[in-house]
Design an enzyme around this catalytic site. Structure first.
Site: not given
Ligand SMILES: *Cc1c(COP(=O)(O)O)cnc(C)c1O
Length: 400
Positions: A64, A117, A214
């Site tokens: 961890r 977000y 992303k």
């Molecule tokens: C998708 C997104 C998040 C969250 O990411 P996850 O991996 O889906 O939890 C946070 N900030 C922005 C700008 C995003 O587009």
């Protein structure tokens, strides 16, 4: 900063971001010459002796708390963000909630951009507010006027620039200047531009968070988050991070490290295609407005040009208001654009968005139906045809 495995460490300060992306976080000499850092699975790490166990000097002591595959990612992101250290989280939202938990305590006041977000807001409302943290949302275009909102108990300001649905660009240097020397952590969500095109720590932020899900991953197949800190905030974030037990799978880190190797090439291509399509939509007779900060008429274009060196895959456009059946007719028959949450993969996406529900400090003034696009790597003419047909179906159904 923790001791990373790569001997590229010595060269990292003098090389550019693309060299960092290709060479850091892997050391072939340590892995029989194989190019990539392998997946090291494990919880228990065995010690050679009682003395070694007691010394606390082992680089890895428990799964961890660190692992070579995870460190490969930490190393690259730390360098790209010009950070002191980076912590890995199982999702972008977990990165945001961990960072906020580290800096906001009962009795504190925090400022959250109204363009943040949506799940960031939900975390504030369902966890922070019930724990007696005073959450206040502010106009993303507030700039230096944020000084009017800063109180003696303010401990965090969260920015997301540009907002991932509405694309307001925030004046981060002005916000940082208004903050001055106070003990207020500025947390920047940098998912849209990636550290290749925007470096929040150099503009006055203290902590940078990413939805690694992303652009870092780039293939729509992993959930991941990162938290990068400057020297001032590393210990505080590390303390909360360790106490909360946040950690990630080395399998996921392996895929993120792999994604990062091509991040720069992908971003260049995403940027170009998104801009080409934005320009094409601007000239489309049935499109009301294209919302992309790299376009001249965007209200924050000057700030964008000053602070960013490139743009991302994601932007929005609006169509004249029409009933739901027009939206349904438009979206249900798309051939290439997928409909779904998230973004950052190789494939193009479209998402209908209603902004009203996500605002409290400001009112979203754009008229019409808003659609968010993520532009992937399909042939440009095929994407154009798919979108053109969709917009025409919408207009036909609405009798425009
Ligand atoms: C998708 C997104 C998040 C969250 O990411 P996850 O991996 O889906 O939890 C946070 N900030 C922005 C700008 C995003 O587009």
């Amino acid at each position: 900063m923790e001791n990373f495995m790569s001997d590229a460490d010595d060269i990292s300060s003098s090389y550019g971001d693309e060299t960092v992306l290709t060479h850091l976080g892997r050391n072939p000499k340590d892995q029989h010459g194989f190019v990539n850092t392998p997946v090291v699975r494990g919880s228990t790490v065995l010690f050679e002796s009682f003395e070694e166990l007691e010394s606390g000097k082992r680089q890895y002591a428990y799964g961890r708390h660190g692992n070579p595959t995870n460190d490969a990612v930490r190393h690259v992101i730390t360098n790209l963000e010009r950070a002191d250290d980076t912590f890995l989280a199982p999702s972008g939202l977990s990165a945001i909630s961990t960072a906020l938990t580290a800096v906001a305590h009962s009795g504190d006041h925090i400022l959250i951009s109204d363009s943040a977000y949506e799940p960031t807001r939900q975390f504030c409302e369902s966890v922070l507010r019930p724990n007696k943290i005073d959450v206040e949302y502010y106009d993303p275009r507030i700039g230096s006027r944020i000084s009017d909102l800063i109180r003696s108990n303010t401990t965090a300001i969260l920015t997301e620039s540009p907002g991932s649905l509405t694309f307001e660009v925030q004046d981060l240097p002005a916000i940082a200047q208004a903050r001055g020397n106070r003990e207020i952590a500025i947390i920047a969500d940098n998912s849209w531009a990636t550290p290749l095109y925007y470096k929040p720590l150099e503009l006055g932020a203290d902590i940078v968070v990413h939805a690694g899900t992303k652009m870092f991953v780039g293939h729509s197949d992993v959930l991941f988050g990162t938290i990068s800190t400057n020297e001032k905030w590393t210990n505080k974030v590390r303390g909360a991070y360790k106490a909360l037990g946040v950690c990630v799978s080395p399998e996921d880190s392996f895929l993120v490290a792999r994604g990062l190797r091509t991040l720069s090439l992908r971003m260049k291509e995403h940027q170009k295609r998104a801009l080409d399509l934005a320009h094409w939509l601007e000239g489309h007779a049935l499109v009301e407005k294209v919302i992309h900060p790299a376009l001249k008429q965007h209200p924050d274009h000057d700030i964008f040009m000053r602070d960013f060196t490139g743009s991302g895959s994601l932007f929005a456009f609006t169509l004249k208001d029409a009933p739901k059946n027009a939206v349904s007719e438009m979206l249900n028959h798309m051939r290439l654009f997928g409909m779904g949450y998230s973004w950052g993969g190789f494939e193009s996406l479209i998402l209908p968005v209603t902004i009203k529900q996500q605002r409290s400090a400001t009112r979203w003034k754009e008229e019409g139906n808003l659609f968010r696009l993520h532009i992937g790597f399909e042939d440009f003419d095929d994407l154009k045809a798919d979108l053109d047909d969709a917009i025409k179906r919408y207009a036909a159904e609405a009798n425009f």
